[in-house]
Enzyme design. Structure first.
Site, PDB file in Angstrom:
ATOM      1  N   LYS A  84       0.853  -1.186   0.000  1.00 29.49           N
ATOM      2  CA  LYS A  84       0.000   0.000   0.000  1.00 29.49           C
ATOM      3  C   LYS A  84       0.889   1.235   0.000  1.00 29.49           C
ATOM      4  O   LYS A  84       1.882   1.279   0.718  1.00 29.49           O
ATOM      5  CB  LYS A  84      -0.870   0.022   1.260  1.00 29.49           C
ATOM      6  CG  LYS A  84      -1.678  -1.254   1.478  1.00 29.49           C
ATOM      7  CD  LYS A  84      -2.492  -1.184   2.770  1.00 29.49           C
ATOM      8  CE  LYS A  84      -1.616  -1.149   4.010  1.00 29.49           C
ATOM      9  NZ  LYS A  84      -2.430  -1.223   5.268  1.00 29.49           N
ATOM     10  N   THR A 139      -8.400   9.608   6.732  1.00 30.33           N
ATOM     11  CA  THR A 139      -7.745   8.339   6.404  1.00 30.33           C
ATOM     12  C   THR A 139      -7.610   7.453   7.641  1.00 30.33           C
ATOM     13  O   THR A 139      -6.935   6.428   7.592  1.00 30.33           O
ATOM     14  CB  THR A 139      -6.346   8.578   5.803  1.00 30.33           C
ATOM     15  OG1 THR A 139      -5.592   9.365   6.724  1.00 30.33           O
ATOM     16  CG2 THR A 139      -6.428   9.283   4.463  1.00 30.33           C
ATOM     17  N   GLY A 164      -8.168   4.592   9.857  1.00 29.83           N
ATOM     18  CA  GLY A 164      -8.773   3.268   9.670  1.00 29.83           C
ATOM     19  C   GLY A 164      -8.738   2.721   8.250  1.00 29.83           C
ATOM     20  O   GLY A 164      -9.343   1.682   7.968  1.00 29.83           O
ATOM     21  N   THR A 165      -8.018   3.397   7.344  1.00 29.05           N
ATOM     22  CA  THR A 165      -7.987   2.885   5.954  1.00 29.05           C
ATOM     23  C   THR A 165      -7.340   1.507   5.882  1.00 29.05           C
ATOM     24  O   THR A 165      -7.775   0.650   5.114  1.00 29.05           O
ATOM     25  CB  THR A 165      -7.229   3.838   5.004  1.00 29.05           C
ATOM     26  OG1 THR A 165      -5.996   4.196   5.608  1.00 29.05           O
ATOM     27  CG2 THR A 165      -8.036   5.082   4.708  1.00 29.05           C
ATOM     28  N   GLY A 166      -6.302   1.301   6.693  1.00 26.40           N
ATOM     29  CA  GLY A 166      -5.604   0.009   6.657  1.00 26.40           C
ATOM     30  C   GLY A 166      -6.511  -1.125   7.122  1.00 26.40           C
ATOM     31  O   GLY A 166      -6.581  -2.191   6.493  1.00 26.40           O
ATOM     32  N   CYS A 167      -7.221  -0.896   8.242  1.00 21.46           N
ATOM     33  CA  CYS A 167      -8.168  -1.902   8.759  1.00 21.46           C
ATOM     34  C   CYS A 167      -9.212  -2.208   7.695  1.00 21.46           C
ATOM     35  O   CYS A 167      -9.535  -3.374   7.427  1.00 21.46           O
ATOM     36  CB  CYS A 167      -8.916  -1.373   9.991  1.00 21.46           C
ATOM     37  SG  CYS A 167      -7.865  -0.741  11.304  1.00 21.46           S
TER      38      CYS A 167
HETATM   39  N1  LIG Z   1      -5.369   9.881   0.429  1.00 20.65           N
HETATM   40  C1  LIG Z   1      -5.832   8.723  -0.084  1.00 20.65           C
HETATM   41  N2  LIG Z   1      -6.452   8.706  -1.274  1.00 20.65           N
HETATM   42  C2  LIG Z   1      -6.928   7.573  -1.803  1.00 20.65           C
HETATM   43  N3  LIG Z   1      -6.826   6.376  -1.210  1.00 20.65           N
HETATM   44  C3  LIG Z   1      -6.218   6.306  -0.010  1.00 20.65           C
HETATM   45  C4  LIG Z   1      -5.692   7.468   0.616  1.00 20.65           C
HETATM   46  N4  LIG Z   1      -5.151   7.096   1.805  1.00 20.65           N
HETATM   47  C5  LIG Z   1      -5.341   5.774   1.908  1.00 20.65           C
HETATM   48  N5  LIG Z   1      -5.980   5.274   0.821  1.00 20.65           N
HETATM   49  C6  LIG Z   1      -6.366   3.873   0.594  1.00 20.65           C
HETATM   50  O1  LIG Z   1      -6.232   3.192   1.820  1.00 20.65           O
HETATM   51  C7  LIG Z   1      -5.244   2.173   1.719  1.00 20.65           C
HETATM   52  C8  LIG Z   1      -4.492   2.030   3.009  1.00 20.65           C
HETATM   53  O2  LIG Z   1      -3.816   3.225   3.274  1.00 20.65           O
HETATM   54  P1  LIG Z   1      -2.384   3.286   3.987  1.00 20.65           P
HETATM   55  O3  LIG Z   1      -1.332   2.891   3.026  1.00 20.65           O
HETATM   56  O4  LIG Z   1      -2.282   4.652   4.566  1.00 20.65           O
HETATM   57  O5  LIG Z   1      -2.546   2.160   5.090  1.00 20.65           O
HETATM   58  P2  LIG Z   1      -2.398   2.148   6.657  1.00 20.65           P
HETATM   59  O6  LIG Z   1      -1.299   3.031   7.078  1.00 20.65           O
HETATM   60  O7  LIG Z   1      -2.341   0.740   7.051  1.00 20.65           O
HETATM   61  O8  LIG Z   1      -3.747   2.786   7.161  1.00 20.65           O
HETATM   62  P3  LIG Z   1      -4.127   3.199   8.687  1.00 20.65           P
HETATM   63  O9  LIG Z   1      -4.375   4.679   8.601  1.00 20.65           O
HETATM   64  O10 LIG Z   1      -5.373   2.476   8.999  1.00 20.65           O
HETATM   65  O11 LIG Z   1      -3.003   2.823   9.580  1.00 20.65           O
HETATM   66  C9  LIG Z   1      -4.390   2.596   0.545  1.00 20.65           C
HETATM   67  O12 LIG Z   1      -3.682   1.532  -0.013  1.00 20.65           O
HETATM   68  C10 LIG Z   1      -5.429   3.168  -0.380  1.00 20.65           C
HETATM   69  O13 LIG Z   1      -6.141   2.141  -1.039  1.00 20.65           O
HETATM   70  C1  LIG Z   2      -7.966  -0.842  17.190  1.00 25.37           C
HETATM   71  C2  LIG Z   2      -7.175  -0.205  16.132  1.00 25.37           C
HETATM   72  N1  LIG Z   2      -6.628  -0.960  15.157  1.00 25.37           N
HETATM   73  C3  LIG Z   2      -5.910  -0.367  14.177  1.00 25.37           C
HETATM   74  C4  LIG Z   2      -5.714   0.988  14.149  1.00 25.37           C
HETATM   75  C5  LIG Z   2      -4.887   1.612  13.044  1.00 25.37           C
HETATM   76  O1  LIG Z   2      -5.539   2.590  12.378  1.00 25.37           O
HETATM   77  C6  LIG Z   2      -6.302   1.757  15.186  1.00 25.37           C
HETATM   78  N2  LIG Z   2      -6.159   3.084  15.242  1.00 25.37           N
HETATM   79  N3  LIG Z   2      -7.018   1.128  16.143  1.00 25.37           N
END
Ligand SMILES: Nc1ncnc2c1ncn2[C@@H]1O[C@H](COP(=O)(O)OP(=O)(O)OP(=O)(O)O)[C@@H](O)[C@H]1O
Ligand SMILES: Cc1ncc(CO)c(N)n1
Length: 533
Positions: free
Chosen positions: A170, A203, A205-208
């Site tokens: 990602k 953004t 929670g995007t990863g979850c």
């Molecule tokens: N600004 C953005 N525009 C479009 N898509 C996004 C954006 N930010 C995140 N995404 C989408 O969300 C996915 C996960 O984002 P990211 O790489 O930031 O993961 P993460 O750090 O695990 O997320 P988290 O914020 O939950 O820790 C990306 O691969 C993409 O598909």
């Molecule tokens: C519980 C939980 N899992 C994952 C993340 C990462 O976004 C968060 N902020 N909280």
């Protein structure tokens, strides 16, 4: 679908995000909680980790009773929790395990005890696919964080080969105008799917969300490519609309339900014209406006890029303003202008447009009828030929000679309607029915921004602005004005209804490409990414 993760009482991340994502992706959501987290859009305040034995009890309660198709893990938090989940997985191996190796939150808070990091790295080897962000990928590989997508893909390639586990790379944490998700298998990068980067702070929670939706799509039987394309496209929409939720004053959540709500609205069975519109006869152009709800003073009628030719077309333009404004504001047109429209959606649209033009041409040809003025007959006949020529050209160039897709329900109902109006109704009704295809296209073209030549749809946008096209739109508007003026009051009323319905069909026609359940064909193969071995 079982999510094993921590909580977020503000609903944006953790089990809350997973549940919303699983539902959005079409699964039944179950959750086992690893840690109770006091957090909001500003960050994590406190973490309470119940004993690992209690986590084990939750997991057993599920597996003793429920057949689990897929598991997604997020924040595991502590070493004992990782051990408890590992033991449960040993006893209940799922066919799909998506591991989001949550270590540090976006806001910089530790969500995994430092002494548990090595165990988390080891835990990842159990997965079908892992979804680390850039810092987590670096930790997996024991390398410095990647600064480019290429570096990240290289790191993932090395780790995937060693572990035999696929990685979704990602790039949300990197910079650049696009965010790309790349599936890297043990044999190297398989494919990637890119979306434009949304300028937003929503953004959290995007990863979850990505991991939970991906697991659900895989569990439903999607191929890895189809699952990743679906997830990326859905998440892009959720990210793009997150700010409208107005949840929290920090890094807000994404709108997991935006896609569902859009589809729900599109599936509404409400008639397109309300009962008020059953005007039996039109003596004057002013009466035509009674066919639509009274003008909302706040909602101005969009200015027409090609002006009306007289009172009847002026009234038609005003009466059709809701559809005209909705087209300018619709997701498809916005994304087309921004260049962020997924390629598959654009190609679907083009293929449908080619099918459309074939039948539209027949409708135009039917307006070359004895009951039309001589000048109008020549115009419609010429337009019918041009529509066929454009269709042929589109097939040759933009669709690369591929066999057109079969006609979608939306394309069929729009063209059935045009054919019925042009072949079976009085001339003025047929002419009014085909007008939006001219007029609203010119409108969409004039609303398109000037785009750089590297804009993915630059060539297509330029055709809308073609002066020859605008000239023919002007003529079409003139012929409809004449036809309305010459028609009887009852035919005029029918013609106005046909025009308004066609405007609405135009909106449906654009939006249909964003209603495909299976966004595909296969995404771009990443042969372009040369990976150093
Ligand atoms: N600004 C953005 N525009 C479009 N898509 C996004 C954006 N930010 C995140 N995404 C989408 O969300 C996915 C996960 O984002 P990211 O790489 O930031 O993961 P993460 O750090 O695990 O997320 P988290 O914020 O939950 O820790 C990306 O691969 C993409 O598909
Ligand atoms: C519980 C939980 N899992 C994952 C993340 C990462 O976004 C968060 N902020 N909280």
């Amino acid at each position: 679908m079982l999510s094993i993760a921590g909580t977020d009482p503000s609903g944006g991340a953790g089990t809350a995000a997973d549940m919303k994502s699983i539902i959005a992706a079409g699964g039944y959501a179950m959750t086992a909680v690893t840690a109770i987290v006091a957090q909001n859009t500003h960050g994590v305040r406190e973490i309470h980790s119940p004993p690992a034995s209690f986590l084990a009890a939750q997991l057993r309660a599920v597996s003793d009773d429920v057949e689990v198709d897929a598991v997604k893990t997020g924040m595991l938090g502590t070493l004992p929790a990782i051990e408890a989940v590992s033991a449960w997985l040993d006893a209940n191996p799922p066919s799909i395990l998506v591991v989001d190796p949550v270590m540090v939150s976006t806001s910089g808070h530790r969500l995994l005890a430092p002494e548990a990091e090595a165990a988390m790295v080891e835990f990842c080897r159990r997965a079908t696919v892992v979804t680390p962000n850039i810092p987590e990928l670096a930790r997996l590989c024991d390398r410095p964080p990647a600064t480019t997508r290429r570096q990240a893909v290289e790191q993932a390639t090395v780790w995937a080969r060693q572990s035999g586990v696929a990685v979704v790379v990602k790039t949300g944490h990197l910079t650049g105008s696009s965010v790309t998700n790349t599936w890297v298998g043990p044999d190297g990068p398989l494919f990637s799917t890119a979306g434009s980067r949304v300028e937003t702070t929503n953004t959290h929670g995007t990863g979850c969300s990505l991991a939970a939706a991906l697991a659900t799509r895989l569990a439903r039987g999607d191929s890895p490519a189809a699952a990743l394309v679906w997830t990326t496209t859905w998440l892009h929409e959720a990210v793009a609309h997150g700010h409208r939720l107005a949840v929290g004053s920090g890094n807000g959540p994404v709108d997991h339900s935006r896609r569902s709500r859009r589809l729900q609205a599109a599936g509404a069975a409400d008639p397109w014209l309300d009962a008020e519109s059953a005007v039996p006869a039109l003596e004057s152009a002013e009466e035509l406006l009674r066919m639509v709800p009274a003008e909302d003073p706040a909602a101005a009628t969009p200015g027409a890029a090609v002006p009306p030719a007289g009172p009847w077309t002026r009234a038609l333009w005003r009466a059709g303003r809701a559809s005209t404004a909705a087209i300018a504001d619709c997701d498809f047109v916005r994304a087309l202008h921004a260049g962020s429209l997924p390629r598959e959606a654009f190609e679907f649209y083009l293929a449908q447009d080619a099918r459309y033009l074939g039948r539209y041409s027949r409708a135009l040809a039917a307006l070359d009828t004895d009951s039309a003025p001589a000048g109008a007959r020549t115009f419609w006949a010429g337009s019918a030929r041009r529509a066929l020529a454009v269709e042929a050209e589109m097939h040759r160039t933009l669709l690369g000679g591929r066999v057109a897709a079969s006609m979608s329900p939306v394309t069929r109902s729009y063209t059935d309607f045009l054919l019925a109006a042009s072949f079976a109704e009085p001339y003025a009704v047929g002419a009014a029915a085909v007008l939006p295809c001219f007029w609203l296209y010119a409108q969409t073209g004039s609303g398109a921004p000037e785009v750089a030549t590297d804009h993915p749809y630059a060539e297509w946008l330029a055709t809308y602005r073609d002066p020859a096209f605008r000239g023919s739109v002007r003529e079409a508007v003139g012929h409809v004005e004449d036809a309305m003026a010459a028609a009887t009051p009852s035919v005029r009323a029918e013609a106005a209804r046909a025009y308004l319905l066609a405007c609405r069909h135009e909106l449906e026609f654009f939006e249909q490409a964003l209603r495909l359940e299976q966004v595909g064909p296969a995404p771009e193969l990443t042969t372009a990414i040369a990976v150093a071995s």
